[in-house]
Design a protein around this motif. Structure first.
Motif, PDB file in Angstrom:
ATOM      1  N   SER A 129      77.954 -38.667  27.380  1.00 40.77           N
ATOM      2  CA  SER A 129      78.201 -37.209  27.469  1.00 40.77           C
ATOM      3  C   SER A 129      77.120 -36.139  27.957  1.00 40.77           C
ATOM      4  O   SER A 129      77.331 -35.212  28.798  1.00 40.77           O
ATOM      5  N   PRO A 130      75.884 -36.305  27.557  1.00 41.55           N
ATOM      6  CA  PRO A 130      74.752 -35.670  28.119  1.00 41.55           C
ATOM      7  C   PRO A 130      74.783 -35.644  29.914  1.00 41.55           C
ATOM      8  O   PRO A 130      74.379 -34.602  30.604  1.00 41.55           O
ATOM      9  N   HIS A 131      74.653 -36.898  30.259  1.00 40.57           N
ATOM     10  CA  HIS A 131      74.460 -37.125  31.682  1.00 40.57           C
ATOM     11  C   HIS A 131      75.838 -36.414  32.421  1.00 40.57           C
ATOM     12  O   HIS A 131      75.695 -35.790  33.518  1.00 40.57           O
ATOM     13  N   LEU A 132      77.014 -36.762  31.815  1.00 38.88           N
ATOM     14  CA  LEU A 132      78.229 -36.235  32.660  1.00 38.88           C
ATOM     15  C   LEU A 132      78.339 -34.574  32.556  1.00 38.88           C
ATOM     16  O   LEU A 132      79.112 -34.092  33.338  1.00 38.88           O
ATOM     17  N   SER A 133      77.697 -34.183  31.501  1.00 35.51           N
ATOM     18  CA  SER A 133      77.766 -32.380  31.354  1.00 35.51           C
ATOM     19  C   SER A 133      76.864 -31.989  32.414  1.00 35.51           C
ATOM     20  O   SER A 133      77.268 -30.999  32.946  1.00 35.51           O
ATOM     21  N   ALA A 134      75.873 -32.704  32.707  1.00 34.26           N
ATOM     22  CA  ALA A 134      75.079 -32.170  33.824  1.00 34.26           C
ATOM     23  C   ALA A 134      75.643 -32.421  35.152  1.00 34.26           C
ATOM     24  O   ALA A 134      75.712 -31.571  36.136  1.00 34.26           O
ATOM     25  N   ALA A 135      76.376 -33.628  35.346  1.00 34.21           N
ATOM     26  CA  ALA A 135      77.065 -33.905  36.398  1.00 34.21           C
ATOM     27  C   ALA A 135      78.287 -32.882  36.790  1.00 34.21           C
ATOM     28  O   ALA A 135      78.337 -32.371  38.030  1.00 34.21           O
ATOM     29  N   TRP A 136      78.991 -32.602  35.878  1.00 29.76           N
ATOM     30  CA  TRP A 136      80.032 -31.677  35.728  1.00 29.76           C
ATOM     31  C   TRP A 136      79.450 -30.287  36.424  1.00 29.76           C
ATOM     32  O   TRP A 136      79.780 -29.324  37.166  1.00 29.76           O
ATOM     33  N   PHE A 137      78.377 -29.815  35.588  1.00 29.19           N
ATOM     34  CA  PHE A 137      77.575 -28.604  35.799  1.00 29.19           C
ATOM     35  C   PHE A 137      77.295 -28.326  37.434  1.00 29.19           C
ATOM     36  O   PHE A 137      77.488 -27.541  37.939  1.00 29.19           O
ATOM     37  N   LEU A 138      76.612 -29.397  37.857  1.00 32.75           N
ATOM     38  CA  LEU A 138      76.274 -29.417  39.405  1.00 32.75           C
ATOM     39  C   LEU A 138      77.285 -29.390  40.075  1.00 32.75           C
ATOM     40  O   LEU A 138      77.310 -28.548  41.290  1.00 32.75           O
ATOM     41  N   GLN A 139      78.323 -30.105  39.845  1.00 33.69           N
ATOM     42  CA  GLN A 139      79.692 -30.133  40.697  1.00 33.69           C
ATOM     43  C   GLN A 139      80.240 -28.831  40.664  1.00 33.69           C
ATOM     44  O   GLN A 139      80.372 -28.301  41.982  1.00 33.69           O
ATOM     45  N   LEU A 140      80.227 -27.830  39.758  1.00 34.46           N
ATOM     46  CA  LEU A 140      80.795 -26.765  39.551  1.00 34.46           C
ATOM     47  C   LEU A 140      80.147 -25.868  40.277  1.00 34.46           C
ATOM     48  O   LEU A 140      80.654 -24.807  40.997  1.00 34.46           O
ATOM     49  N   THR A 141      78.614 -25.783  40.379  1.00 35.33           N
ATOM     50  CA  THR A 141      77.968 -24.914  40.923  1.00 35.33           C
ATOM     51  C   THR A 141      77.310 -25.269  42.362  1.00 35.33           C
ATOM     52  O   THR A 141      76.821 -24.392  43.023  1.00 35.33           O
ATOM     53  N   GLY A 142      77.850 -26.409  42.770  1.00 38.96           N
ATOM     54  CA  GLY A 142      77.406 -26.680  44.096  1.00 38.96           C
ATOM     55  C   GLY A 142      75.746 -27.008  44.486  1.00 38.96           C
ATOM     56  O   GLY A 142      75.264 -26.529  45.408  1.00 38.96           O
ATOM     57  N   THR A 143      75.300 -27.512  43.230  1.00 37.23           N
ATOM     58  CA  THR A 143      74.218 -27.696  43.181  1.00 37.23           C
ATOM     59  C   THR A 143      73.576 -29.143  43.018  1.00 37.23           C
ATOM     60  O   THR A 143      74.459 -30.042  42.595  1.00 37.23           O
ATOM     61  N   LYS A 144      72.275 -29.427  43.330  1.00 36.03           N
ATOM     62  CA  LYS A 144      71.879 -31.009  43.337  1.00 36.03           C
ATOM     63  C   LYS A 144      70.452 -31.019  42.327  1.00 36.03           C
ATOM     64  O   LYS A 144      69.918 -30.047  42.335  1.00 36.03           O
ATOM     65  N   ALA A 145      70.571 -32.154  41.788  1.00 40.43           N
ATOM     66  CA  ALA A 145      69.302 -32.293  40.898  1.00 40.43           C
ATOM     67  C   ALA A 145      69.064 -34.044  40.796  1.00 40.43           C
ATOM     68  O   ALA A 145      70.200 -34.573  41.000  1.00 40.43           O
ATOM     69  N   GLU A 146      67.867 -34.470  40.488  1.00 40.01           N
ATOM     70  CA  GLU A 146      67.746 -35.997  40.430  1.00 40.01           C
ATOM     71  C   GLU A 146      67.881 -36.389  38.853  1.00 40.01           C
ATOM     72  O   GLU A 146      67.489 -35.743  37.964  1.00 40.01           O
ATOM     73  N   HIS A 147      68.843 -37.353  38.563  1.00 43.48           N
ATOM     74  CA  HIS A 147      69.126 -37.820  37.283  1.00 43.48           C
ATOM     75  C   HIS A 147      67.995 -38.769  36.890  1.00 43.48           C
ATOM     76  O   HIS A 147      67.754 -40.026  37.647  1.00 43.48           O
ATOM     77  N   VAL A 148      67.552 -38.655  35.662  1.00 43.07           N
ATOM     78  CA  VAL A 148      66.585 -39.592  35.221  1.00 43.07           C
ATOM     79  C   VAL A 148      67.111 -39.974  33.788  1.00 43.07           C
ATOM     80  O   VAL A 148      66.912 -39.161  32.875  1.00 43.07           O
ATOM     81  N   PRO A 149      67.744 -41.332  33.727  1.00 42.26           N
ATOM     82  CA  PRO A 149      68.260 -41.762  32.520  1.00 42.26           C
ATOM     83  C   PRO A 149      67.151 -42.441  31.515  1.00 42.26           C
ATOM     84  O   PRO A 149      66.286 -42.952  31.943  1.00 42.26           O
ATOM     85  N   TYR A 150      67.450 -42.179  30.316  1.00 47.97           N
ATOM     86  CA  TYR A 150      66.636 -42.687  29.178  1.00 47.97           C
ATOM     87  C   TYR A 150      67.367 -43.415  28.366  1.00 47.97           C
ATOM     88  O   TYR A 150      68.633 -43.410  28.205  1.00 47.97           O
ATOM     89  N   ARG A 151      66.536 -44.172  27.605  1.00 46.72           N
ATOM     90  CA  ARG A 151      67.519 -45.098  26.329  1.00 46.72           C
ATOM     91  C   ARG A 151      67.429 -44.241  25.121  1.00 46.72           C
ATOM     92  O   ARG A 151      66.777 -44.519  24.205  1.00 46.72           O
TER      93      ARG A 151
END
Length: 334
Positions: free
Chosen positions: A170-192
């Motif tokens: 959910s936290p990853h996809l929350s960011a992905a959706w936010f970036l999609q809606l705002t037309g912005t980009k950022a690098e995803h860094v996943p953690y365990r």
């Protein structure tokens, strides 16, 4: 020859009948199902997290209400799919209950190529709680509002990085959706998990994180991180100063994300069992003691009928399918 009973004889005959037989048919409610042996609550996550906490709270209530042992069985792995699969394969007799969540019961259907079950494999019983995610940023990020943050992201032109507690969660996809809606980009860094993600965020290794409010709120209060907004459409009593992100910009109006935990049973479970468990969940979630405990988790009770919860889950599956498909994200269940 027709025989006429005296009033005395009629009363004697009636007294020999079970009490329920003397009631009108509409008044003879079926006795609720109760277990006659121990019950298992499967938590498809490791001990200590939100799913585990809710599973243990429910198990304690059911044990007291039903007078049978009710144990929690943690079966983590593959984002909750492994534990959920075990429940799907169990006998549909009410003795194996799943404390599910947004991951394996909504996101996973679109995320994984080789899902071992479908939405029809489980019966939604009731939601338990919902909790928002919160957008937190490192203090070095100059933005104080969501519009300022979007402008900052655009100026970074993809150089900013964001943490998550795991790919596809959910936290990853929350960011992905936010970036999609705002037309912005950022690098995803996943953690365990959230703990290492928060550690690196506070150290400035990453710049932002859509974390569960439950875990981030203490960092915000200690001024180690800055909270910019909530992912839910409603404000939270735990952080009334944080505005819902969907209210901040026209393009973010559809943005509404809440982490949730709810109860499921295997497909084929008889309706009286489903209804009995649902009734116990209502008693549990209406309890002042439960409400007080849930409030400490920055969450809200979310009881619903099986029909209401089924509609909610269906909508969640559709929402996350759109985000995942646009992101082009696909994983395998390992």
């Amino acid at each position: 020859m027709t025989r006429h009973l005296t009033r005395r004889a009629a009363l004697v005959a009636a007294s020999a009948l079970p009490a329920a037989a003397l009631l009108p048919a509409s008044s003879r409610a079926q006795a609720p199902w109760t277990p006659t042996q121990g019950v298992r609550v499967v938590v498809p996550a490791a001990p200590g997290g939100g799913t585990d906490i809710m599973g243990r709270l429910l198990a304690a209530h059911l044990q007291e209400a039903w007078g049978q042992s009710c144990v929690v069985d943690n079966k983590s792995g593959a984002g909750g799919v492994i534990g959920s699969t075990e429940v799907v394969k169990s006998k549909p007799d009410g003795y194996t209950i799943l404390m599910g969540n947004i991951g394996p019961q909504a996101i996973a259907y679109s995320l994984y190529r080789n899902m071992p079950y479908t939405p029809a494999s489980l019966i939604p019983v009731s939601n338990a709680i919902t909790a928002p995610n919160v957008l937190v940023v490192h203090p070095s990020v100059p933005a104080k509002t969501i519009p300022e943050f979007v402008a900052w992201l655009k100026a970074q032109n993809g150089k900013a990085s964001y943490a998550s507690s795991g790919t596809g969660q959910s936290p990853h996809l929350s960011a992905a959706w936010f970036l999609q809606l705002t037309g912005t980009k950022a690098e995803h860094v996943p953690y365990r998990g959230a703990a290492p993600a928060l550690a690196d965020l506070t150290a400035g290794v990453t710049q932002f994180f859509f974390d569960n409010l439950t875990t981030s709120i203490e960092f915000i209060r200690a001024n180690k991180l800055r909270g910019l907004g909530l992912t839910s459409a409603q404000r939270s009593p735990a952080a009334p100063e944080l505005v819902p992100i969907c209210e901040t910009m026209p393009e973010l109006k559809p943005f509404d994300v809440s982490t949730w935990f709810g109860v499921f049973l295997p497909a084929g479970t008889p309706k009286p069992i489903v209804d009995s468990l649902n009734a116990q969940m209502k008693v549990w979630l209406d309890s002042p003691k439960t409400k007080e405990r849930i409030a400490t988790m920055a969450s809200t009770p979310a009881y619903g009928t099986p029909e209401q919860f089924a509609q909610f889950v269906t909508a969640q599956i559709a929402q996350w399918k759109g985000v995942i498909d646009k992101e082009g994200l696909k994983l395998d269940v390992n």
